[in-house]
Motif scaffolding. Structure first.
Motif, PDB file in Angstrom:
ATOM      1  N   MET A 234     -10.059  -6.591 -17.271  1.00 18.83           N
ATOM      2  CA  MET A 234     -10.255  -7.449 -16.114  1.00 18.83           C
ATOM      3  C   MET A 234     -10.827  -6.604 -14.982  1.00 18.83           C
ATOM      4  N   LYS A 235     -11.766  -7.163 -14.271  1.00 15.17           N
ATOM      5  CA  LYS A 235     -12.420  -6.474 -13.158  1.00 15.17           C
ATOM      6  C   LYS A 235     -11.942  -7.053 -11.831  1.00 15.17           C
ATOM      7  N   LEU A 236     -11.850  -6.213 -10.850  1.00 17.98           N
ATOM      8  CA  LEU A 236     -11.479  -6.622  -9.491  1.00 17.98           C
ATOM      9  C   LEU A 236     -12.715  -6.519  -8.615  1.00 17.98           C
ATOM     10  N   ILE A 237     -13.004  -7.581  -7.912  1.00 15.54           N
ATOM     11  CA  ILE A 237     -14.157  -7.589  -7.009  1.00 15.54           C
ATOM     12  C   ILE A 237     -13.637  -7.558  -5.580  1.00 15.54           C
ATOM     13  N   LYS A 238     -14.129  -6.633  -4.797  1.00 12.17           N
ATOM     14  CA  LYS A 238     -13.777  -6.557  -3.381  1.00 12.17           C
ATOM     15  C   LYS A 238     -14.954  -7.137  -2.609  1.00 12.17           C
ATOM     16  N   TRP A 239     -14.656  -8.080  -1.742  1.00  9.50           N
ATOM     17  CA  TRP A 239     -15.702  -8.788  -1.023  1.00  9.50           C
ATOM     18  C   TRP A 239     -15.284  -8.843   0.435  1.00  9.50           C
ATOM     19  N   GLN A 240     -16.054  -8.234   1.295  1.00 12.67           N
ATOM     20  CA  GLN A 240     -15.711  -8.205   2.708  1.00 12.67           C
ATOM     21  C   GLN A 240     -16.507  -9.287   3.426  1.00 12.67           C
ATOM     22  N   ILE A 241     -15.774 -10.177   4.104  1.00 12.23           N
ATOM     23  CA  ILE A 241     -16.417 -11.251   4.856  1.00 12.23           C
ATOM     24  C   ILE A 241     -15.831 -11.284   6.263  1.00 12.23           C
ATOM     25  N   THR A 242     -16.558 -11.921   7.164  1.00 14.30           N
ATOM     26  CA  THR A 242     -16.096 -12.011   8.546  1.00 14.30           C
ATOM     27  C   THR A 242     -14.963 -13.033   8.645  1.00 14.30           C
ATOM     28  N   ASP A 243     -14.269 -12.997   9.763  1.00 12.08           N
ATOM     29  CA  ASP A 243     -13.210 -13.987  10.000  1.00 12.08           C
ATOM     30  C   ASP A 243     -13.790 -15.397   9.979  1.00 12.08           C
ATOM     31  N   GLU A 244     -14.960 -15.572  10.554  1.00 13.12           N
ATOM     32  CA  GLU A 244     -15.605 -16.885  10.582  1.00 13.12           C
ATOM     33  C   GLU A 244     -15.974 -17.348   9.169  1.00 13.12           C
ATOM     34  N   GLU A 245     -16.502 -16.448   8.360  1.00 14.40           N
ATOM     35  CA  GLU A 245     -16.846 -16.792   6.978  1.00 14.40           C
ATOM     36  C   GLU A 245     -15.589 -17.161   6.192  1.00 14.40           C
ATOM     37  N   TYR A 246     -14.510 -16.423   6.414  1.00 17.15           N
ATOM     38  CA  TYR A 246     -13.251 -16.705   5.743  1.00 17.15           C
ATOM     39  C   TYR A 246     -12.736 -18.095   6.147  1.00 17.15           C
ATOM     40  N   ARG A 247     -12.788 -18.391   7.437  1.00 13.73           N
ATOM     41  CA  ARG A 247     -12.324 -19.697   7.928  1.00 13.73           C
ATOM     42  C   ARG A 247     -13.134 -20.822   7.293  1.00 13.73           C
ATOM     43  N   LYS A 248     -14.460 -20.648   7.246  1.00 14.34           N
ATOM     44  CA  LYS A 248     -15.322 -21.680   6.655  1.00 14.34           C
ATOM     45  C   LYS A 248     -15.027 -21.863   5.173  1.00 14.34           C
ATOM     46  N   LEU A 249     -14.871 -20.766   4.458  1.00 14.26           N
ATOM     47  CA  LEU A 249     -14.576 -20.839   3.031  1.00 14.26           C
ATOM     48  C   LEU A 249     -13.213 -21.481   2.790  1.00 14.26           C
TER      49      LEU A 249
END
Length: 119
Positions: free
Chosen positions: A1-16
């Motif tokens: 199993m692979k782990l993906i690290k994805w950095q997003i902004t607070d705004e992107e996180y809220r939208k998602l």
């Protein structure tokens, strides 16, 4: 199993997060796994949402209540604490967006439970 690290902004996180909740998923992970790999979410919130709305209809006008008050003790006990919080987030999102009508968001209590009033 692979782990993906994805950095997003607070705004992107809220939208998602908003998109995931609007589509009825409890978490961003559930939403992404379902939309990209067809994996079913850990819990389908459509039945608890339907139960909530049916029980709200039976409440008296101007009645104050929490999400928990719309379920029997045994129904509530089936949900894990994380699932209860997620259901609460889905409900408040739907109230704020106008998808659930006839109730008004009130204050949170000291236990961080959201209170509502039937209009």
């Amino acid at each position: 199993m692979k782990l993906i690290k994805w950095q997003i902004t607070d705004e992107e996180y809220r939208k998602l997060s908003d998109v995931a909740i609007k589509k009825g998923f409890g978490t961003i992970t559930d939403y992404l796994e379902h939309s990209h790999f067809g994996k079913e979410p850990q819990i389908d919130y459509s039945e608890p949402l339907k139960e909530f709305q049916e029980n709200v209809k039976s409440k008296n006008s101007q009645a104050r209540f929490r999400v928990r008050d719309c379920f029997s003790d045994s129904e509530w006990a089936i949900l894990t604490p994380l699932q209860r919080r997620t259901l609460g987030r889905i409900i408040i999102h739907k109230v704020r967006s106008g998808e659930i009508t006839g109730i008004k968001e009130l204050e949170k209590d000291t236990a961080n439970a959201q209170w509502y009033r039937k209009d």
